[in-house]
Design an enzyme around this catalytic site. Structure first.
Site, PDB file in Angstrom:
ATOM      1  NE  ARG A  10      22.793  60.143 111.352  1.00 40.35           N
ATOM      2  CZ  ARG A  10      22.534  58.959 111.899  1.00 40.35           C
ATOM      3  NH1 ARG A  10      21.511  58.230 111.466  1.00 40.35           N
ATOM      4  NH2 ARG A  10      23.265  58.500 112.889  1.00 40.35           N
ATOM      5  CE1 TYR A  16      50.591  90.951 125.801  1.00 36.61           C
ATOM      6  CE2 TYR A  16      49.683  89.383 124.228  1.00 36.61           C
ATOM      7  CZ  TYR A  16      49.774  90.668 124.725  1.00 36.61           C
ATOM      8  OH  TYR A  16      49.037  91.667 124.157  1.00 36.61           O
ATOM      9  CG  MET A  56      42.589  88.297 120.376  1.00 35.90           C
ATOM     10  SD  MET A  56      41.698  89.766 120.908  1.00 35.90           S
ATOM     11  CE  MET A  56      41.690  89.582 122.667  1.00 35.90           C
ATOM     12  CG  ASP A  57      44.420  90.287 117.208  1.00 34.21           C
ATOM     13  OD1 ASP A  57      43.275  89.840 117.126  1.00 34.21           O
ATOM     14  OD2 ASP A  57      44.768  91.164 118.015  1.00 34.21           O
TER      15      ASP A  57
HETATM   16  C1  LIG Z   1      23.346  62.049 114.647  1.00 34.59           C
HETATM   17  C2  LIG Z   1      24.575  62.237 113.819  1.00 34.59           C
HETATM   18  N1  LIG Z   1      24.658  61.590 112.643  1.00 34.59           N
HETATM   19  C3  LIG Z   1      25.735  61.704 111.840  1.00 34.59           C
HETATM   20  C4  LIG Z   1      26.804  62.495 112.206  1.00 34.59           C
HETATM   21  C5  LIG Z   1      27.997  62.568 111.289  1.00 34.59           C
HETATM   22  O1  LIG Z   1      29.088  61.972 111.885  1.00 34.59           O
HETATM   23  P1  LIG Z   1      30.495  61.907 111.129  1.00 34.59           P
HETATM   24  O2  LIG Z   1      30.934  63.306 110.979  1.00 34.59           O
HETATM   25  O3  LIG Z   1      31.355  61.146 112.073  1.00 34.59           O
HETATM   26  O4  LIG Z   1      30.237  61.237 109.842  1.00 34.59           O
HETATM   27  C6  LIG Z   1      26.763  63.183 113.414  1.00 34.59           C
HETATM   28  C7  LIG Z   1      27.911  64.009 113.805  1.00 34.59           C
HETATM   29  O5  LIG Z   1      28.275  64.203 114.903  1.00 34.59           O
HETATM   30  C8  LIG Z   1      25.625  63.046 114.249  1.00 34.59           C
HETATM   31  O6  LIG Z   1      25.551  63.674 115.417  1.00 34.59           O
END
Ligand SMILES: Cc1ncc(COP(=O)(O)O)c(C=O)c1O
Length: 372
Positions: free
Chosen positions: A223, A268, A315-316
């Site tokens: 992932r 500000y 803010m902007d």
């Molecule tokens: C369960 C899970 N897997 C994978 C990732 C991806 O992590 P990274 O962005 O550190 O690769 C995340 C991101 O927080 C996550 O929560």
């Protein structure tokens, strides 16, 4: 739509960098291991749909999101690859999961029981794709003991309305030099995998940090999040194992340039007073854009020169102490490269005492994203 692109402030996303970061990682993966691109939180602020399409070009074979709505957004944009929702989804929305072919995380027995009841009620004729989340030490969501996790596997396997598509865990310290806790989590996950009655389609444990520094972690899918955007998961504590290309730049331009007399207050609360006659430039970005008040004192780039943000961020708008007169309309780079000098998201993060993940996610939707 007429709204959206009528200001000089914009986030520029270099999709080629995303493609290359993914392609480099895919090339490093052991045979048979796939990459799912993590595009939750609007692609970490970079734009979920555009990032997903770029990741796909780089070789990603699926996507991870955090929320049901984020999965729906990808489907509505025409992506047909597997999509896993990493968070939990209320079983009352299972009809949408089925209709849009979204895989979901099961993290408690209660959820599995409620999901089973909802599936019976719907009687939809398709099974719900489930990834079981094992909490090996993150302490967030997931089944904690080995017995509990294996019981969850059985519940899913025995239910014909459920398809056991995956099992996964998440590391909490893969980006740290001390690997002891990482190893504990990894060992627990390996023990779990050895005890499984069969292998589901996907087994996954690696986030970007694990993919970079622990590529031997268990699984046939990773992932891949922050590194896809070209950012070092450790914020620089650990060296990139290969070159990551940051995809995001933030630019605006000077809307007013004025010479103020010594003693003039800026912003500000008059927290800054010109010490002598000074050139002050105003840029149209502020805390409503996610350029937070704490950015006061940070330096951005004008013609390659670092110029400090003086006075409170409004803010902007906010104000810069210019090195010299420059014409109104001159480009200002808040993140990215300008005439050979670079400001990184990591520098912004350090100024804010946070991590670049948070900075990227904090840029508001008010800033248009432009893709090249
Ligand atoms: C369960 C899970 N897997 C994978 C990732 C991806 O992590 P990274 O962005 O550190 O690769 C995340 C991101 O927080 C996550 O929560």
């Amino acid at each position: 739509m007429v709204t959206g692109h009528h200001r000089p402030t914009r986030l520029l996303i270099d999709t080629q960098s995303i493609i290359e970061n993914v392609a480099n990682e895919v090339a490093r993966l052991p045979k048979g291991r796939e990459l799912f691109a993590v595009v939750k939180a609007d692609g970490y602020g970079h734009g979920a749909v555009e990032t997903a399409y770029s990741a796909k070009k780089g070789g990603a074979s699926g996507f991870c999101v955090a929320l049901l709505d984020e999965g729906l957004e990808l489907r509505e944009a025409g992506l047909t690859e597997p999509i896993l929702i990493l968070g939990t989804v209320d079983p009352m929305y299972i009809d949408l999961l089925l209709k849009y072919d979204l895989s979901v995380t099961a993290a408690t027995k209660k959820w599995l029981v409620e999901a089973a009841a909802q599936l019976n009620k719907l009687n939809a004729g398709v099974s719900l794709k489930i990834h079981i989340k094992s909490d090996t030490g993150m302490g967030r969501i997931g089944f904690t003991s080995l017995e509990e996790t294996l019981e969850a596997v059985e519940i899913v396997r025995e239910n014909p309305l459920m398809e056991w598509e995956g099992i996964f865990t998440h590391f909490s310290t893969a980006d740290e030099a001390d690997v002891s806790y990482f190893k504990e989590q990894e060992t627990k996950f390996r023990e779990l995998i050895e005890k499984l009655p069969e292998q589901p389609r996907y087994i996954h444990s690696e986030n970007s940090a694990a993919a970079l520094w622990h590529p031997e972690s268990p699984g046939n899918m990773i992932r891949f999040g922050i590194a896809m955007y070209g950012l070092n998961p450790s914020g620089g504590k650990l060296e990139d194992t290969y070159f990551l290309k940051p995809a995001l730049s933030l630019e605006t331009s000077l809307i007013q340039v004025k010479e103020v007399e010594a003693g003039t207050g800026i912003g500000y609360g008059k927290t800054y007073t010109a010490a002598e006659n000074e050139w002050i430039g105003t840029i149209p970005i502020g805390y409503a854009d996610g350029w937070l008040r704490h950015m006061q004192g940070f330096s951005v780039l004008v013609n390659g020169k670092k110029c400090e943000i003086v006075g409170r961020v409004c803010m902007d708008q906010c104000m810069l102490l210019l090195k010299e007169w420059v014409p109104e309309g001159t480009k200002v780079t808040l993140v990215g490269e300008n005439s050979g000098e670079t400001v990184t998201l990591q520098m912004v993060a350090e100024h804010l005492s946070t991590i670049h993940y948070e900075v990227a996610c904090t840029f508001s939707q008010r800033i248009p994203r432009e893709y090249k």
